[in-house]
Design an enzyme around this catalytic site. Structure first.
Site, short mmCIF file in Angstrom:
data_model
loop_
_atom_site.label_atom_id
_atom_site.label_comp_id
_atom_site.label_asym_id
_atom_site.label_seq_id
_atom_site.Cartn_x
_atom_site.Cartn_y
_atom_site.Cartn_z
N TYR A 105 -8.61 5.16 8.41
CA TYR A 105 -8.60 5.23 9.89
C TYR A 105 -9.62 6.23 9.96
O TYR A 105 -9.46 7.65 9.65
CB TYR A 105 -7.18 6.08 10.04
CG TYR A 105 -6.04 5.00 10.40
CD1 TYR A 105 -5.42 4.45 9.27
CD2 TYR A 105 -5.84 4.39 11.89
CE1 TYR A 105 -4.48 3.71 9.42
CE2 TYR A 105 -4.82 3.47 11.71
CZ TYR A 105 -4.11 2.89 10.84
OH TYR A 105 -2.94 2.13 10.70
N PRO A 122 -2.18 -0.11 19.12
CA PRO A 122 -2.05 -0.11 17.74
C PRO A 122 -2.49 0.75 16.62
O PRO A 122 -2.20 0.33 15.65
CB PRO A 122 -3.15 -1.71 17.69
CG PRO A 122 -4.22 -1.43 18.68
CD PRO A 122 -3.28 -0.72 19.95
N HIS A 136 0.83 -1.24 -0.22
CA HIS A 136 -0.08 0.02 0.12
C HIS A 136 0.95 1.16 -0.07
O HIS A 136 1.95 1.61 0.82
CB HIS A 136 -1.06 0.01 1.29
CG HIS A 136 -2.03 -1.07 1.30
ND1 HIS A 136 -2.97 -0.84 2.04
CD2 HIS A 136 -2.21 -1.99 0.18
CE1 HIS A 136 -3.87 -1.86 1.85
NE2 HIS A 136 -3.55 -2.62 0.66
N TYR A 196 4.97 6.64 9.96
CA TYR A 196 3.82 5.40 9.76
C TYR A 196 4.84 4.40 8.86
O TYR A 196 4.67 3.34 9.30
CB TYR A 196 2.92 5.94 8.79
CG TYR A 196 1.69 4.76 8.77
CD1 TYR A 196 0.73 4.71 9.69
CD2 TYR A 196 1.64 3.94 7.76
CE1 TYR A 196 -0.35 3.75 9.75
CE2 TYR A 196 0.70 3.10 7.74
CZ TYR A 196 -0.49 3.09 8.54
OH TYR A 196 -1.30 2.13 8.58
P1 FAD Z 1 4.01 -11.71 21.46
O1 FAD Z 1 3.58 -11.75 20.17
O2 FAD Z 1 3.28 -11.48 22.70
O3 FAD Z 1 4.89 -13.14 21.86
C1 FAD Z 1 5.28 -13.57 23.10
C2 FAD Z 1 5.20 -14.97 22.87
O4 FAD Z 1 5.59 -15.66 24.36
C3 FAD Z 1 3.76 -15.74 23.06
O5 FAD Z 1 3.85 -16.60 22.21
C4 FAD Z 1 3.37 -16.03 24.26
O6 FAD Z 1 2.61 -17.12 24.20
C5 FAD Z 1 4.96 -16.76 24.81
N1 FAD Z 1 4.93 -16.54 26.31
C6 FAD Z 1 4.46 -15.70 27.23
N2 FAD Z 1 4.65 -16.09 28.60
C7 FAD Z 1 5.40 -17.14 28.39
C8 FAD Z 1 6.10 -18.10 29.29
N3 FAD Z 1 6.08 -17.73 30.64
N4 FAD Z 1 6.71 -19.31 28.82
C9 FAD Z 1 6.98 -19.36 27.79
N5 FAD Z 1 6.25 -18.37 26.52
C10 FAD Z 1 5.77 -17.43 27.00
N6 FAD Z 1 2.05 -4.28 15.39
C11 FAD Z 1 2.51 -3.70 14.32
O7 FAD Z 1 3.59 -3.73 13.73
N7 FAD Z 1 1.44 -3.47 13.12
C12 FAD Z 1 0.29 -3.84 13.11
O8 FAD Z 1 -0.54 -3.82 12.28
C13 FAD Z 1 -0.24 -4.14 14.57
N8 FAD Z 1 -1.62 -4.40 14.92
C14 FAD Z 1 -1.83 -4.81 15.90
C15 FAD Z 1 -3.39 -5.27 16.32
C16 FAD Z 1 -3.89 -5.64 17.42
C17 FAD Z 1 -5.19 -5.93 17.65
C18 FAD Z 1 -2.84 -6.05 18.39
C19 FAD Z 1 -3.34 -6.86 19.67
C20 FAD Z 1 -1.49 -5.92 18.14
C21 FAD Z 1 -1.13 -5.06 17.14
N9 FAD Z 1 0.19 -4.95 16.80
C22 FAD Z 1 0.79 -4.60 15.71
C23 FAD Z 1 1.20 -5.21 17.82
C24 FAD Z 1 1.90 -6.70 17.79
O9 FAD Z 1 1.02 -7.54 17.35
C25 FAD Z 1 2.83 -7.23 18.69
O10 FAD Z 1 3.68 -5.89 19.11
C26 FAD Z 1 3.57 -8.36 18.52
O11 FAD Z 1 2.93 -9.59 18.74
C27 FAD Z 1 4.82 -8.35 19.48
O12 FAD Z 1 5.70 -9.44 19.31
P2 FAD Z 1 6.47 -10.30 20.64
O13 FAD Z 1 7.12 -11.65 20.07
O14 FAD Z 1 7.13 -9.37 21.21
O15 FAD Z 1 5.39 -10.79 21.62
C1 DHB Z 2 -3.75 -3.34 11.13
C2 DHB Z 2 -3.67 -3.18 12.70
C3 DHB Z 2 -3.46 -1.89 13.00
O1 DHB Z 2 -3.31 -1.55 14.49
C4 DHB Z 2 -3.21 -0.87 12.20
O2 DHB Z 2 -2.76 0.27 12.70
C5 DHB Z 2 -3.24 -1.10 10.76
C6 DHB Z 2 -3.46 -2.41 10.55
C7 DHB Z 2 -4.04 -4.75 10.72
O3 DHB Z 2 -4.33 -5.52 11.81
O4 DHB Z 2 -4.22 -4.99 9.58
#
Ligand code: FAD
Ligand code: DHB
Length: 399
Positions: free
Chosen positions: A204, A295, A76, A387
């Protein structure tokens, strides 16, 4: 008696941060073990991010994880900002030096990384229990857990990476942590629907009844979010109510949201959180374990990956060359980018959401800011630059 073993890096968590770290370390020839308390199926199905900065896409391509991303990702070149019933386009390519973003779901990145690790013969201990980390101030920290069949393990490591997300066990092991946080008085209800998106790019929308975001997963699947109350029960949102609210918050003349079967529904709290420092002895925190952004700016996954790039480079220098200088700089190097993204995410969130009981002064400020970013090239350029990824990631290629 626990089964004892030895590896160089013990990684807690098979989310995006932990899986990418294991992949990058393997490219450097550094062995690791990943321990995850959820099942593989759960990790692969957890609906979250969808928007990747160009730097993240280039990183994934550069390390051999770009095949399906290139085939299925949707590039995009901008977004729409909607307010007061009007939709405005921001063209990122012309506002920046040709930058873009890609829609490719976190579920798919996680699947790609798990497949790559397993194909390389690596170990990922899914469905582990009693996961614990000890001796992080010694030069042999220990990662212990019970595997899926109940057998206890103790893995002696050089370094432990806490990639276990916001609710993980690693961050509490860092003493004297400074925590900076903000809770927002709203949450997002996110849905996935079998409906061809009726928009070419993300929308948005600030509506007086609350924010809404129109995203997508493929030409056949839409991903949509609605601002709701922080403790909103999903059960209060039957499908008809969701579609009616989406139609209202995205309404413009002669256009509508295309509807379809809703296949996933969940509510996510909104918070900003930064923990400092991101390292204690031989324990390094990465991704959501150290920081959370709301997010709205689409930054969390991108930030998690930038931490991991810095960490993989630092661990390579420490474990292969014996130089701990980069490891010492790890926290500060990451936090620079984290704070920029924290500000941008807070700013986007504050501009687009309507707080309960919000006064008219605040609403006028939001609208003034939205008119500014959609009419001033300088303001739009700043939004676009943040962004698309301020300070694009540079991958230190494995030697
Ligand atoms: P997590 O994905 O939380 O992974 C952590 C892992 O550790 C998990 O698998 C968990 O099960 C495991 N764990 C936890 N505790 C333990 C334990 N005690 N022992 C072993 N394992 C454990 N980010 C973007 O960049 N772009 C987006 O568009 C965007 N949209 C989002 C939309 C939503 C609705 C949400 C909720 C988040 C969004 N994010 C976005 C944020 C993104 O999803 C997170 O920042 C990302 O998942 C972070 O990755 P991580 O590996 O640090 O943590
Ligand atoms: C998505 C999530 C977001 O938080 C955002 O800012 C843009 C896209 C997504 O899930 O596609």
């Amino acid at each position: 008696m626990a089964v004892t073993s030895r590896t160089r890096v013990g990684i807690v968590g098979a989310g995006p941060a932990g899986l990418l770290l294991a992949h990058l370390l393997a490219l450097h020839g550094i062995e690791s073990v990943v321990v995850e308390n959820r099942s593989r199926e759960y990790c692969e199905a957890r609906q979250r991010a969808g928007l990747l900065e160009a730097g993240t896409v280039e990183l994934l391509r550069g390390v051999g994880l770009g095949k399906r991303l290139d085939a299925e990702g949707m590039e995009h070149g901008g977004i729409y900002l909607q307010f007061d019933g009007q939709r405005h386009h921001l063209d990122f390519r012309s506002l920046t030096d040709g930058r873009w973003v890609t829609i490719y779901a976190q579920t798919e990145i996680v699947k790609d990384m798990i497949a790559a690790r397993l194909a390389a013969g690596a170990v990922i201990e899914f469905s582990a229990s009693d996961v614990a980390v000890s001796d992080v101030t010694s030069d042999r920290p220990v990662l212990s857990y019970r595997d899926a069949s109940g057998v206890a393990h103790e893995v002696s490591c050089d370094v432990i990476a806490g990639c276990d997300g916001f609710h993980g066990i690693c961050r509490p092991l860092v003493p004297n942590l400074s925590v900076y946080e903000r809770a927002y008085p709203y949450a997002w209800l996110g849905i996935l629907a079998d409906a061809a998106p009726s928009t070419d790019e993300l929308i948005y929308s600030r509506h007086r009844d609350g924010f809404a975001l129109y995203s997508m997963r493929s030409p056949e699947v839409s991903r949509l979010y609605l601002q709701v109350a922080p403790d909103e029960p999903v059960a209060d949102w039957p499908d008809d109510r969701i579609w009616a609210e989406l139609q209202k918050r995205f309404a413009v003349d002669g256009w509508s949201v295309s509807e379809g079967t809703i296949t996933d529904k969940s509510v996510t709290a909104m918070r900003s959180f930064v923990a400092v420092p991101m390292r204690h002895g031989r324990l390094f925190l990465a991704g959501d374990a150290a920081h959370i952004v709301p997010p709205t700016g689409a930054k969390g996954l991108n930030l998690a990956f930038s931490d991991v790039i810095v960490l993989a480079g630092a661990l390579r220098a420490a474990l292969l060359d014996g130089s701990w200088e980069l490891a010492g700089a790890y926290s500060d190097m990451c936090l620079d980018r984290v704070w920029r993204a924290t500000h941008f995410s807070w700013w986007m969130t504050s501009m687009l959401h309507v707080a309960p009981g919000q006064d008219p002064f605040e609403s006028q400020l939001q609208l003034a800011q939205l008119r500014y970013v959609t009419s001033s090239r300088a303001a739009a350029k700043s939004l676009a630059e943040n962004y698309c990824g301020y300070k694009p990631l540079s991958l230190q290629a494995p030697a």
